[in-house]
Each structure stands twice: as C-alpha cells, then as structure tokens.
Write an enzyme that holds these catalytic residues in place. Structure first.
Site, short mmCIF file in Angstrom:
data_model
loop_
_atom_site.label_atom_id
_atom_site.label_comp_id
_atom_site.label_asym_id
_atom_site.label_seq_id
_atom_site.Cartn_x
_atom_site.Cartn_y
_atom_site.Cartn_z
N TRP A 274 0.83 -1.20 0.00
CA TRP A 274 0.00 0.00 0.00
C TRP A 274 0.87 1.26 0.00
O TRP A 274 0.96 2.00 0.99
CB TRP A 274 -0.94 -0.01 1.23
N ASN B 210 1.31 -0.32 -10.18
CA ASN B 210 -0.08 -0.18 -10.62
C ASN B 210 -0.88 0.84 -9.82
O ASN B 210 -1.73 1.52 -10.36
CB ASN B 210 -0.78 -1.53 -10.54
N HIS B 211 -0.59 0.92 -8.53
CA HIS B 211 -1.48 1.71 -7.67
C HIS B 211 -0.76 2.24 -6.44
O HIS B 211 0.35 1.82 -6.12
CB HIS B 211 -2.65 0.84 -7.20
N ASP C 59 4.32 -6.67 -9.13
CA ASP C 59 2.98 -6.90 -8.58
C ASP C 59 1.90 -6.46 -9.57
O ASP C 59 2.13 -5.57 -10.41
CB ASP C 59 2.86 -6.05 -7.29
N LYS D 192 -0.98 -7.66 -14.48
CA LYS D 192 -2.02 -7.65 -15.53
C LYS D 192 -2.90 -6.40 -15.46
O LYS D 192 -3.74 -6.19 -16.32
CB LYS D 192 -2.88 -8.92 -15.42
N HIS D 193 -2.68 -5.59 -14.41
CA HIS D 193 -3.48 -4.37 -14.25
C HIS D 193 -2.80 -3.14 -14.83
O HIS D 193 -3.26 -2.01 -14.62
CB HIS D 193 -3.81 -4.16 -12.76
N GLU E 228 3.46 -10.68 -11.93
CA GLU E 228 2.36 -11.42 -11.30
C GLU E 228 1.10 -11.26 -12.14
O GLU E 228 0.45 -10.23 -12.10
CB GLU E 228 2.10 -10.89 -9.88
N GLY F 114 -5.51 -18.26 -14.20
CA GLY F 114 -5.21 -19.67 -14.40
C GLY F 114 -5.03 -20.10 -15.84
O GLY F 114 -4.56 -21.20 -16.12
N HIS G 31 1.56 -15.79 -0.82
CA HIS G 31 0.88 -15.02 0.23
C HIS G 31 -0.57 -14.67 -0.10
O HIS G 31 -1.26 -14.09 0.72
CB HIS G 31 1.68 -13.76 0.52
N ARG H 280 0.11 -16.02 6.39
CA ARG H 280 1.26 -15.12 6.53
C ARG H 280 1.79 -15.16 7.97
O ARG H 280 2.07 -14.14 8.59
CB ARG H 280 0.83 -13.69 6.15
C1 ABC Z 1 -7.04 -7.10 1.54
C2 ABC Z 1 -7.35 -8.01 2.73
C3 ABC Z 1 -7.99 -9.30 2.26
C4 ABC Z 1 -9.23 -8.99 1.47
C5 ABC Z 1 -8.86 -8.07 0.30
C6 ABC Z 1 -10.09 -7.66 -0.45
O1 ABC Z 1 -8.21 -6.91 0.79
O2 ABC Z 1 -6.13 -8.31 3.38
O3 ABC Z 1 -8.30 -10.10 3.38
O4 ABC Z 1 -9.78 -10.19 0.98
C7 ABC Z 1 -2.40 -6.48 -0.87
C8 ABC Z 1 -2.36 -7.22 0.45
C9 ABC Z 1 -3.69 -7.93 0.71
C10 ABC Z 1 -4.85 -6.96 0.57
C11 ABC Z 1 -4.77 -6.31 -0.83
C12 ABC Z 1 -5.89 -5.35 -1.10
O5 ABC Z 1 -3.52 -5.63 -0.93
O6 ABC Z 1 -1.34 -8.18 0.38
O7 ABC Z 1 -3.67 -8.48 2.00
O8 ABC Z 1 -6.05 -7.70 0.71
O9 ABC Z 1 -5.83 -4.26 -0.26
C13 ABC Z 1 -1.16 -8.76 -5.55
C14 ABC Z 1 -0.32 -9.13 -4.32
C15 ABC Z 1 -1.16 -8.99 -3.10
C16 ABC Z 1 -1.46 -7.51 -2.89
C17 ABC Z 1 -1.86 -6.84 -4.13
C18 ABC Z 1 -2.23 -5.44 -4.07
C19 ABC Z 1 -1.74 -7.44 -5.36
O10 ABC Z 1 0.25 -10.37 -4.51
O11 ABC Z 1 -0.58 -9.52 -1.95
O12 ABC Z 1 -2.52 -7.44 -1.91
O13 ABC Z 1 -0.99 -4.73 -4.24
C20 ABC Z 1 -6.07 -9.78 -7.70
C21 ABC Z 1 -4.93 -9.10 -8.44
C22 ABC Z 1 -3.57 -9.57 -7.94
C23 ABC Z 1 -3.48 -9.38 -6.41
C24 ABC Z 1 -4.63 -10.19 -5.79
C25 ABC Z 1 -4.64 -10.10 -4.28
O14 ABC Z 1 -5.88 -9.69 -6.29
O15 ABC Z 1 -5.06 -9.38 -9.81
O16 ABC Z 1 -2.57 -8.80 -8.56
N1 ABC Z 1 -2.17 -9.79 -5.88
C26 ABC Z 1 -9.17 -13.63 -9.54
C27 ABC Z 1 -8.79 -12.41 -10.35
C28 ABC Z 1 -7.42 -11.91 -9.93
C29 ABC Z 1 -7.43 -11.63 -8.44
C30 ABC Z 1 -7.76 -12.93 -7.72
C31 ABC Z 1 -7.74 -12.78 -6.20
O17 ABC Z 1 -9.04 -13.38 -8.15
O18 ABC Z 1 -8.76 -12.73 -11.72
O19 ABC Z 1 -7.12 -10.73 -10.62
O20 ABC Z 1 -6.12 -11.15 -8.06
O21 ABC Z 1 -8.67 -11.86 -5.80
C32 ABC Z 1 -8.74 -18.62 -11.25
C33 ABC Z 1 -8.81 -17.54 -12.30
C34 ABC Z 1 -8.22 -16.28 -11.74
C35 ABC Z 1 -8.94 -15.89 -10.46
C36 ABC Z 1 -8.85 -17.04 -9.47
C37 ABC Z 1 -9.49 -16.73 -8.11
O22 ABC Z 1 -9.41 -18.21 -10.05
O23 ABC Z 1 -8.10 -17.95 -13.46
O24 ABC Z 1 -8.31 -15.23 -12.68
O25 ABC Z 1 -8.32 -14.72 -9.91
O26 ABC Z 1 -9.35 -19.78 -11.74
#
Ligand code: ABC
Length: 461
Positions: free
Chosen positions: A81, A119-120, A203, A206-207, A227, A231, A294, A342
């Site tokens: 963040w 990205n953000h 990180d 794709k965004h 990242e 799938g 994670h 974690r």
């Molecule tokens: C916080 C809370 C969580 C809560 C969430 C909404 O908000 O802690 O409990 O559920 C960071 C933190 C997280 C935090 C987030 C948001 O920020 O680590 O704890 O979560 O504030 C990266 C990092 C990740 C990081 C961020 C943000 C990005 O590795 O740790 O999170 O900088 C999306 C993004 C991906 C991101 C991930 C967390 O979310 O694309 O970059 N990871 C689908 C979507 C994906 C999506 C995924 C998970 O769900 O397509 O885009 O990822 O939400 C397959 C499909 C996939 C599908 C999956 C579920 O199924 O092929 O496309 O993915 O079959």
C-alpha cells in the site's frame, strides 16, 4: 546474461514483516493484520537457515513507504500500500540495513529479488482520496478516475479500473502517461543502482498496460517476473512477450487440482500442467513455479497428506522453470486465506531438523547438483516417460522424476522404458529421496512406489 543466472536459482519468497525479527523471540505474536516486527536485518541474520535449506535467491516484500495506521484491513505489514515512492518503509529498517542485506546475499553467492508495485497507491476508507498525500503522483490527473474493477474478463477495465474496496482503495496510477513512465524508469534504475537488486517481481502486472514493461525493464536491467493472477496459460503466456518471466499461476492451479482432493487424473495434469503451458509460453524454462504464496491458502490447509504434498513440491522443483518456495512451506505451515497464510516464521523456532525441511532441502540439493553437472538442465524441457491415472514420470537432464497422486496409502509397481534417456540397458539407479537402489534390465525398470511418495532416480555413479 541475467536470465541464464536466474534459471539456476531456487527462490525463497518471504514477507519481510513475517520472516525474522531483529532479535529472536519465539513467543512473539505471529498472526494478524498488523506489523509484527520482521525486518531486513532479521533476514540478514537468518541467511544460514536459507542456505541450509538450499535456496539461492530471496524475494522480499515491497520496500517503499506505505500508508500509516489502521485500516479496515489492518496495517500494510505486507508492503503493497504505497504512499511515497521516494522513501523506504521504515518498519523494515534503514537504507543501510537493506544494503547490508543485499551485500550479504551477494557475499554468499545469493541473489535478491525485490517486489515492486507500479499499478497503484493506497488510500484507507470511503472518503474521497486526498492525492496531495502521495509522492510523487500528488494530483488526480496522475490517476485513472475512481471506478472499481467489476468485470475481470474485460481487460480495459482490469487495466484502468481500481483494485481494492471501500475499506482500502488502491488508486490506479496512469501508467500510460509519459511523465509517469519517465518517473518509474528513473526510479527503478536508481533503486537497482543503490541497492544492487538482481531481480524484481512485478505486482499486479495484468493491471498495467503491456507496453509499459519493455522500457521499464530495460531501465532496470535486471530479471523480471510479473504477477499475472490468472489460471489460463493462453492469457498469461502473452505476457512473456513483454517481460522475461511470470509467476506461473497456470501451473499452480494444475498442481492444486492434481495433488489436493478430489485430484484430477495425472493424464489431465500432464495435458494442462505440462503441454498447455509449453504451447502457450515462449519459454517455459524461466517461469517462476510455486505451490504456495501469500495470496492463496497454504497447501496443508486443504490437504493433510504428506505424500501428496511431497509430490507437489517435487513437481515445483523439477518441472520446467524456476522453483519458488514460499517461506513456511519448509515448516509445514497450514494457514488458510490471507492473513492466515502469513504466519510469523518464528513460530517454528526456525527448526531445520523437521521432515519437510529435510525433504525440501534434499530436492533442492539434487536440483543444484544436476545443474552443476550439466548446466543444460536449466534449458532442456522435461520429457514424458510414463503416464497413467495416478503416475506421471518424466526425465529431465540427469534425473527421472516419478510423481504419484494416489496419496499416502498407495503402493504400486510400474514398468518404465529407459531407452530414451539411458544408453546402459542394465543401469543401477539410486532414489535420491528414499536412498534405495534398483537396476534396469534390458532397458526396463521395475519401480515400486511406496506410501505414494515421489521418486527421484539418478544413475548410481
Ligand atoms: C485485503 C485483505 C484481504 C481482502 C482483500 C479484499 O483486501 O487483506 O483479506 O480479501 C495487498 C495485500 C492484501 C490486501 C490487498 C488489497 O492488498 O497483500 O492483504 O487484501 O488491499 C497482488 C499481491 C497482493 C497484494 C496486491 C495489491 C496485489 O500479490 O498480496 O494485496 O498490491 C487480484 C490481483 C492480484 C493481487 C490479488 C490479491 O488480487 O489481480 O494482482 N495480488 C481472480 C482475479 C485476480 C485476483 C484474484 C484474487 O481473483 O482474476 O485478478 O487477483 O482476488 C482462477 C482464475 C483467476 C482468479 C482465481 C481466483 O481463479 O483464473 O483469474 O483470480 O481460476
């Protein structure tokens, strides 16, 4: 060149806040959504532990200054963040501590991969974003207008929409703007010059629009793995035209499908986890393969069977590509969804004598010795030797890997034809895992899988 160097690595992914504190305190809280005190100094102090495991590169959390204080999702102990791109996250230590970490890694012949987010940025709560709190992008027109991503199948929306929600929203930077791109190119090149990072994990890759990456990676002049959380190998594979490597989510999903209940047949694993990836990626030998990270529940939160786990881990370490071990796998951690996956590693007292630690270390050491013997290991693709519903065996430059997804009750004998990889019809093999010996007879090898465990067969000499 750096890609060749990275193909030889075994990467250890850690969360800086959760891996090790300055001083060990095994009773310290190890769960939750707040900073728990892990630091760069802590990582430096534990490099012996990582070397004992056999890992050769360390992937650390994002390093820049994040927003401060509590949000609906706690504190940014994970580092994703950003508030200020020009400062370090002081919770993880000082600039000297970070330099010290990388120097110490290099002294041991190890590499450092830094996680970066372009990205953000982040803003807590529902109120309108106060852009003036950000550095350097401190005005609304450095960002896409507020709109959460709703449809993940609409790529325009995935790129220009916002991640996050009303708890913590993640204002989406206008990475297509030339002043923004210029900043990022200089930023990454300065970071690499200052801290001597060897690679980066990008990180939310794709965004961001794909055209952002080539000039950015060129300025960084280090290895990069994006990242792309998806799938489908067809969707993810395209990104390899823009960056050397990606985090191998397509393989991850197939590993989970094959080695967690109810378990797809190995025929399907071979098709989707091996062939489909090969067809969709320009170079599968450089993908970053993982079983845990994670953002996903740990393997043992879904399946308790050690035999299935060891097969899945062997698959991550020996499939085409670069293995990534997520910290805590070696301690059989079993946390579920974020933040339970974690855990503070101090919970394990950094035990190096437990079963999982020893198995992973055996696998890694075998991989490293095969590479040493024949560096082609890194660029030669695996070759299917045997396939049935529960067993898939493949040869990879010097080793025959036998994977079984029958589970720990499985005992099964198969006959493998060795003629495609061995000149010697009566070769003695040693299983680097169980240490048992067996011999082929006229190019036929009788293998008995016991307790559903994987086999790693190398010529006895
Ligand atoms: C916080 C809370 C969580 C809560 C969430 C909404 O908000 O802690 O409990 O559920 C960071 C933190 C997280 C935090 C987030 C948001 O920020 O680590 O704890 O979560 O504030 C990266 C990092 C990740 C990081 C961020 C943000 C990005 O590795 O740790 O999170 O900088 C999306 C993004 C991906 C991101 C991930 C967390 O979310 O694309 O970059 N990871 C689908 C979507 C994906 C999506 C995924 C998970 O769900 O397509 O885009 O990822 O939400 C397959 C499909 C996939 C599908 C999956 C579920 O199924 O092929 O496309 O993915 O079959």
């Amino acid at each position: 060149e750096y890609n060749d160097t990275w193909r030889k690595q075994v990467i250890y992914q850690l969360l800086t806040d959760r891996f090790a504190r300055d001083e060990d305190d095994f009773e310290h809280p190890s769960q939750g959504r707040t900073y728990l005190g892990g630091t760069w100094k802590g990582v430096t102090k534990k490099l012996d532990y990582l070397q004992l495991l056999g890992c050769t590169a360390v992937w650390i959390s994002p390093i820049v200054k994040n927003i401060e204080g509590q949000t609906g999702y706690g504190e940014p102990y994970h580092g994703y963040w950003t508030q200020d791109f020009t400062k370090l996250n002081s919770h993880f230590g000082t600039s000297e501590d970070l330099q010290d970490l990388v120097n110490n890694l290099h002294k041991r012949g190890m590499l450092c991969m830094v996680d970066i987010v372009v990205n953000h940025m982040a803003h807590p709560g529902k109120e309108a974003v106060d852009y003036s709190q950000f550095t350097p992008f401190n005005q609304a027109n450095d960002f896409h207008p507020w709109k959460y991503i709703q449809d993940y199948n609409n790529q325009d929306e995935v790129v220009s929409g916002w991640l996050g929600d009303d708890c913590v929203n993640l204002p989406d930077i206008k990475t297509e703007k030339s002043s923004v791109r210029k900043f990022f190119q200089k930023w990454i090149s300065d970071l690499v010059n200052t801290y001597k990072f060897d690679g980066m994990r990008i990180d939310t890759a794709k965004h961001v629009e794909k055209s952002f990456y080539p000039p950015f990676i060129k300025s960084a002049n280090i290895f990069a793995a994006g990242e792309i959380f998806h799938g489908n190998p067809k969707y993810v594979g395209v990104y390899q035209d823009y960056m050397p490597s990606v985090i191998n989510f397509p393989l991850y999903y197939q590993l989970r499908e094959a080695f967690s209940y109810p378990r797809i047949p190995m025929f399907e694993y071979y098709q989707k986890g091996v062939l489909d990836i090969r067809h969709n990626f320009r170079d599968p030998t450089i993908l970053c393969n993982f079983l845990e990270n994670h953002d996903v529940p740990r393997f043992f939160s879904q399946t308790q069977d050690n035999a299935l786990a060891l097969n899945a881990i062997a698959a991550t370490i020996f499939s085409d590509g670069i293995p990534v071990i997520y910290y805590g796998q070696e301690q059989r951690f079993s946390g579920g969804n974020d933040p339970d996956n974690r855990e503070g590693l101090w919970l394990s007292k950094y035990d190096t004598s437990n079963f999982l630690f020893e198995c992973i270390s055996t696998f890694i050491r075998l991989r490293q010795s095969l590479i040493k013997k024949n560096p082609k290991f890194c660029v030669q693709l695996s070759q299917k030797i045997y396939l049935d519903k529960r067993v898939y065996a493949f040869y990879r430059t010097g080793v025959l890997i036998v994977l079984c997804n029958g589970g720990r009750q499985t005992r099964k004998t198969i006959i493998v034809d060795t003629s495609s990889f061995s000149q010697n019809p009566n070769q003695v093999y040693v299983d680097a895992f169980s240490k048992s010996r067996l011999q082929s007879s006229e190019q036929k090898l009788n293998l008995t899988i016991k307790y559903g465990l994987p086999m790693l067969l190398v010529p006895s000499e």
